[in-house]
Design a protein around this motif. Sequence first.
Motif, PDB file in Angstrom:
ATOM      1  N   VAL A   9     -30.620   7.414  14.167  1.00 22.59           N
ATOM      2  CA  VAL A   9     -29.372   8.031  13.702  1.00 22.59           C
ATOM      3  C   VAL A   9     -29.121   9.363  14.405  1.00 22.59           C
ATOM      4  CG1 VAL A   9     -28.256   9.131  11.711  1.00 22.59           C
ATOM      5  CG2 VAL A   9     -29.322   6.882  11.458  1.00 22.59           C
ATOM      6  N   VAL A  10     -30.161  10.186  14.494  1.00 21.55           N
ATOM      7  CA  VAL A  10     -30.009  11.494  15.151  1.00 21.55           C
ATOM      8  C   VAL A  10     -29.697  11.323  16.634  1.00 21.55           C
ATOM      9  CG1 VAL A  10     -31.202  13.614  15.802  1.00 21.55           C
ATOM     10  CG2 VAL A  10     -31.465  12.700  13.495  1.00 21.55           C
ATOM     11  N   LEU A  11     -30.434  10.449  17.313  1.00 20.25           N
ATOM     12  CA  LEU A  11     -30.207  10.241  18.745  1.00 20.25           C
ATOM     13  C   LEU A  11     -28.838   9.624  19.003  1.00 20.25           C
ATOM     14  CD1 LEU A  11     -33.734   8.978  19.840  1.00 20.25           C
ATOM     15  CD2 LEU A  11     -32.752  11.257  20.142  1.00 20.25           C
ATOM     16  N   THR A  12     -28.380   8.782  18.092  1.00 21.12           N
ATOM     17  CA  THR A  12     -27.037   8.211  18.223  1.00 21.12           C
ATOM     18  C   THR A  12     -25.975   9.293  18.099  1.00 21.12           C
ATOM     19  OG1 THR A  12     -27.778   6.081  17.341  1.00 21.12           O
ATOM     20  CG2 THR A  12     -25.418   6.513  17.285  1.00 21.12           C
ATOM     21  N   ALA A  13     -26.203  10.261  17.225  1.00 22.29           N
ATOM     22  CA  ALA A  13     -25.250  11.362  17.072  1.00 22.29           C
ATOM     23  C   ALA A  13     -25.139  12.165  18.365  1.00 22.29           C
ATOM     24  CB  ALA A  13     -25.675  12.264  15.919  1.00 22.29           C
ATOM     25  N   TYR A  14     -26.279  12.494  18.963  1.00 25.02           N
ATOM     26  CA  TYR A  14     -26.239  13.258  20.220  1.00 25.02           C
ATOM     27  C   TYR A  14     -25.668  12.413  21.355  1.00 25.02           C
ATOM     28  CZ  TYR A  14     -28.693  17.210  18.214  1.00 25.02           C
ATOM     29  OH  TYR A  14     -29.012  18.304  17.450  1.00 25.02           O
ATOM     30  N   GLY A  15     -26.024  11.122  21.387  1.00 25.69           N
ATOM     31  CA  GLY A  15     -25.431  10.238  22.377  1.00 25.69           C
ATOM     32  C   GLY A  15     -23.936  10.078  22.158  1.00 25.69           C
ATOM     33  N   GLY A  16     -23.525  10.062  20.899  1.00 24.05           N
ATOM     34  CA  GLY A  16     -22.108   9.972  20.593  1.00 24.05           C
ATOM     35  C   GLY A  16     -21.341  11.185  21.084  1.00 24.05           C
ATOM     36  N   ASN A  17     -21.961  12.343  21.006  1.00 20.84           N
ATOM     37  CA  ASN A  17     -21.308  13.542  21.536  1.00 20.84           C
ATOM     38  C   ASN A  17     -21.129  13.432  23.047  1.00 20.84           C
ATOM     39  OD1 ASN A  17     -20.363  16.379  21.342  1.00 20.84           O
ATOM     40  ND2 ASN A  17     -22.181  16.772  22.582  1.00 20.84           N
ATOM     41  N   LEU A  18     -22.169  12.930  23.737  1.00 21.00           N
ATOM     42  CA  LEU A  18     -22.042  12.717  25.180  1.00 21.00           C
ATOM     43  C   LEU A  18     -20.979  11.660  25.483  1.00 21.00           C
ATOM     44  CD1 LEU A  18     -25.715  12.814  26.524  1.00 21.00           C
ATOM     45  CD2 LEU A  18     -23.862  14.401  27.059  1.00 21.00           C
ATOM     46  N   LEU A  19     -20.866  10.664  24.609  1.00 21.49           N
ATOM     47  CA  LEU A  19     -19.832   9.651  24.794  1.00 21.49           C
ATOM     48  C   LEU A  19     -18.451  10.283  24.703  1.00 21.49           C
ATOM     49  CD1 LEU A  19     -19.042   6.666  25.100  1.00 21.49           C
ATOM     50  CD2 LEU A  19     -19.213   6.447  22.612  1.00 21.49           C
ATOM     51  N   ALA A  63     -29.927  -5.119  12.592  1.00 25.86           N
ATOM     52  CA  ALA A  63     -28.526  -5.162  13.022  1.00 25.86           C
ATOM     53  C   ALA A  63     -27.899  -3.773  12.960  1.00 25.86           C
ATOM     54  CB  ALA A  63     -27.742  -6.140  12.140  1.00 25.86           C
ATOM     55  N   LEU A  64     -28.208  -3.029  11.891  1.00 30.72           N
ATOM     56  CA  LEU A  64     -27.688  -1.666  11.775  1.00 30.72           C
ATOM     57  C   LEU A  64     -28.252  -0.764  12.869  1.00 30.72           C
ATOM     58  CD1 LEU A  64     -27.814  -1.176   7.890  1.00 30.72           C
ATOM     59  CD2 LEU A  64     -25.772  -1.446   9.325  1.00 30.72           C
ATOM     60  N   MET A  65     -29.545  -0.961  13.192  1.00 33.08           N
ATOM     61  CA  MET A  65     -30.146  -0.154  14.253  1.00 33.08           C
ATOM     62  C   MET A  65     -29.502  -0.436  15.607  1.00 33.08           C
ATOM     63  SD  MET A  65     -32.301   1.898  12.868  1.00 33.08           S
ATOM     64  CE  MET A  65     -31.013   1.952  11.604  1.00 33.08           C
ATOM     65  N   GLY A  66     -28.853  -1.597  15.713  1.00 33.96           N
ATOM     66  CA  GLY A  66     -28.172  -1.928  16.959  1.00 33.96           C
ATOM     67  C   GLY A  66     -27.030  -0.990  17.284  1.00 33.96           C
ATOM     68  N   PHE A  67     -26.512  -0.285  16.265  1.00 34.10           N
ATOM     69  CA  PHE A  67     -25.447   0.686  16.528  1.00 34.10           C
ATOM     70  C   PHE A  67     -25.943   1.849  17.379  1.00 34.10           C
ATOM     71  CE2 PHE A  67     -23.525  -1.414  12.829  1.00 34.10           C
ATOM     72  CZ  PHE A  67     -22.228  -1.583  13.295  1.00 34.10           C
ATOM     73  N   GLY A  68     -27.255   1.979  17.488  1.00 33.21           N
ATOM     74  CA  GLY A  68     -27.803   3.011  18.364  1.00 33.21           C
ATOM     75  C   GLY A  68     -27.413   2.822  19.810  1.00 33.21           C
ATOM     76  N   LEU A  69     -26.941   1.622  20.165  1.00 31.03           N
ATOM     77  CA  LEU A  69     -26.484   1.382  21.532  1.00 31.03           C
ATOM     78  C   LEU A  69     -25.315   2.286  21.898  1.00 31.03           C
ATOM     79  CD1 LEU A  69     -26.677  -2.518  21.788  1.00 31.03           C
ATOM     80  CD2 LEU A  69     -28.108  -0.832  22.972  1.00 31.03           C
ATOM     81  N   THR A 100     -45.199  -5.768  22.140  1.00 31.20           N
ATOM     82  CA  THR A 100     -43.786  -6.187  22.144  1.00 31.20           C
ATOM     83  C   THR A 100     -43.604  -7.480  22.921  1.00 31.20           C
ATOM     84  OG1 THR A 100     -43.112  -3.856  22.028  1.00 31.20           O
ATOM     85  CG2 THR A 100     -41.434  -5.434  22.688  1.00 31.20           C
ATOM     86  N   VAL A 101     -44.263  -7.566  24.078  1.00 36.04           N
ATOM     87  CA  VAL A 101     -44.183  -8.789  24.882  1.00 36.04           C
ATOM     88  C   VAL A 101     -44.857  -9.951  24.148  1.00 36.04           C
ATOM     89  CG1 VAL A 101     -44.937  -9.893  27.021  1.00 36.04           C
ATOM     90  CG2 VAL A 101     -44.033  -7.555  27.070  1.00 36.04           C
ATOM     91  N   ALA A 102     -46.035  -9.699  23.564  1.00 31.06           N
ATOM     92  CA  ALA A 102     -46.772 -10.753  22.859  1.00 31.06           C
ATOM     93  C   ALA A 102     -45.970 -11.311  21.688  1.00 31.06           C
ATOM     94  CB  ALA A 102     -48.111 -10.216  22.364  1.00 31.06           C
ATOM     95  N   LEU A 103     -45.176 -10.452  21.050  1.00 27.58           N
ATOM     96  CA  LEU A 103     -44.360 -10.892  19.912  1.00 27.58           C
ATOM     97  C   LEU A 103     -43.087 -11.611  20.355  1.00 27.58           C
ATOM     98  CD1 LEU A 103     -44.643  -7.724  17.635  1.00 27.58           C
ATOM     99  CD2 LEU A 103     -45.683  -9.967  17.199  1.00 27.58           C
ATOM    100  N   GLY A 104     -42.805 -11.535  21.654  1.00 24.04           N
ATOM    101  CA  GLY A 104     -41.585 -12.165  22.155  1.00 24.04           C
ATOM    102  C   GLY A 104     -40.323 -11.420  21.804  1.00 24.04           C
ATOM    103  N   GLU A 105     -40.454 -10.110  21.555  1.00 24.29           N
ATOM    104  CA  GLU A 105     -39.277  -9.291  21.221  1.00 24.29           C
ATOM    105  C   GLU A 105     -38.639  -8.801  22.526  1.00 24.29           C
ATOM    106  OE1 GLU A 105     -37.896  -8.800  18.417  1.00 24.29           O
ATOM    107  OE2 GLU A 105     -39.396  -9.477  16.961  1.00 24.29           O
ATOM    108  N   TRP A 106     -38.021  -9.749  23.233  1.00 16.70           N
ATOM    109  CA  TRP A 106     -37.563  -9.453  24.586  1.00 16.70           C
ATOM    110  C   TRP A 106     -36.459  -8.390  24.629  1.00 16.70           C
ATOM    111  CZ3 TRP A 106     -41.339 -11.077  27.190  1.00 16.70           C
ATOM    112  CH2 TRP A 106     -42.001 -12.257  26.856  1.00 16.70           C
ATOM    113  N   ALA A 107     -35.624  -8.348  23.635  1.00 17.66           N
ATOM    114  CA  ALA A 107     -34.565  -7.337  23.623  1.00 17.66           C
ATOM    115  C   ALA A 107     -35.120  -5.931  23.505  1.00 17.66           C
ATOM    116  CB  ALA A 107     -33.601  -7.607  22.473  1.00 17.66           C
ATOM    117  N   ALA A 108     -36.316  -5.799  22.919  1.00 24.05           N
ATOM    118  CA  ALA A 108     -36.922  -4.478  22.737  1.00 24.05           C
ATOM    119  C   ALA A 108     -37.819  -4.072  23.892  1.00 24.05           C
ATOM    120  CB  ALA A 108     -37.728  -4.458  21.433  1.00 24.05           C
ATOM    121  N   VAL A 109     -38.117  -5.014  24.782  1.00 25.50           N
ATOM    122  CA  VAL A 109     -39.050  -4.717  25.882  1.00 25.50           C
ATOM    123  C   VAL A 109     -38.565  -3.581  26.779  1.00 25.50           C
ATOM    124  CG1 VAL A 109     -40.016  -5.645  28.025  1.00 25.50           C
ATOM    125  CG2 VAL A 109     -40.217  -6.942  25.905  1.00 25.50           C
ATOM    126  N   PRO A 110     -37.296  -3.563  27.240  1.00 26.19           N
ATOM    127  CA  PRO A 110     -36.868  -2.464  28.113  1.00 26.19           C
ATOM    128  C   PRO A 110     -37.026  -1.089  27.467  1.00 26.19           C
ATOM    129  CG  PRO A 110     -35.284  -4.251  28.184  1.00 26.19           C
ATOM    130  CD  PRO A 110     -36.230  -4.565  27.064  1.00 26.19           C
TER     131      PRO A 110
END
Length: 511
Positions: free
Chosen positions: A19-29, A355-361, A463-473
Amino acid sequence: MILAVLEVAVPVLYAIAIVVLTAYGGNLLWLSLFHANNETLREGPVPDPDALPTPDESWPTVTVQLPLYNEAEVAHRLIDACVNLDYPRSKLEIQVLDDSTDETVERVARRVAHWQDQGVDITHVHRDDRTGYKAGALANGLRLARGELVAIFDADFVPHPDFLRRMIPRFFGDDDLGMVQARWGHLNRDDSLLTKVQAFGLDAHFAIEQRVREQSDCFMNFNGTAGVWRRACIEEAGGWEHDTLTEDLDLSYRAQLQGWRFEYVPAVEAPAELPPDMNALRSQQFRWAKGGVETALKLVGRLWRSAQPWRVKLEGTFHLTAHFAFPFILLAALTHAPLLLLKGLGHGPGEIYFALMGFGLFGFVGFFLAQLFAQRALHPDWQSRLQLFPVFMAGTMGLSLSNTNAFWQALRGTDTAFIRTPKYGVGADDSWWQSRYAIAELPRVVWGELGLAVYSTAGLVVTVALGEWAAVPFQALFAAGFILITVSSLRQVFAVRQDRTVSAPASSPVS
């Protein structure tokens, strides 16, 4: 019991970080979109000097202040560049504000004497102590200065001869203008991956943040160098104070709260040397982070009590508290892999949470667009330069431990000396590690960064072992960042120590 605590604590802490990082990223946006909506064409070539206004005796007297501390490698270059500024001799005063304790003092004295013999109004102001550090030196020099305008250059800068010709006319007919800031250039941008990444990050500050804050009538800041102040502005704002490590940011906000207006001139570039070694960069970033937090604690309340519009207060708060983001970057690094592991074990918070954490994008988009628009505004080959973005993000994450330490020291009110970033005066073909100022002692924080490198790499494997590919990067950036910072620090200290076993240094390195 422990698992039950982790089931609650890890998701909550991770959510707070996002949430905090999204706020600062939102300001840059917002800054990026404002820039895109008001974007101008890339600045063309530097104007022909003959087309610029010609300074004469009617122009104001300018005092050029050069604060130095143990910078023997670059003092000569700086002094000569300032002597060669195209400005009437009778209207130009140069002060070399030297707090040095090594042979810089003797070198500066010789060079100042040389130019005095040529009729240049240049003085060598040497203090026996560093009371107030850079702020103290500037205040002491201002007390002795005769200029109504004051230009300031740090030791690593090499201003072009037409700098004053292009900056001083901004003050003509505008009595409310208190400071004019030029854009930083980079003498050694292409020397290494480290210098390329630093330049990449600074470009966003100068092409987007400074430009948009000025265009939107929000508060901007003097960058500590490559700017010109109206003396009356400094004095009315209370002068240089040294209760923070970022005296430039502090005075900038105090002056604008007094009603003074600032101007940013991106067309005027002042080139400077970037730190070529990781340990010097970390030290610089620590000072900027701690000083930024100190200034925020000092002035955010004053900003909100002022009569400024709410948008100025809000943007000013994001500006002043920018370094507050680092503890949350570190928190995200510590909780990201455990959160995924809990999910894999069936103890995660559920799909709605993720899903809510996805708003961090949205925050990530802000960070990315700021870099994209900055490169597009400044460089014709901006598309190829964008390849540095992942390395820049990884490096930012890798510095989060050191900058979080700076944050906590500022909150606790821990007194910290103003440690100048070593200047080497080197080019692409030189070896900075042979300088007397190269850092030979490994900072203790490196061992913490090494631990985080191992921790993040283990998290990547999970992360790789769990197959959480979206989180790997995301997890890969954490691992790469801490590995990059750790390996660079170890390798560079080893290079310095190895060189000194062959040839003893002329003097002790800077502490």
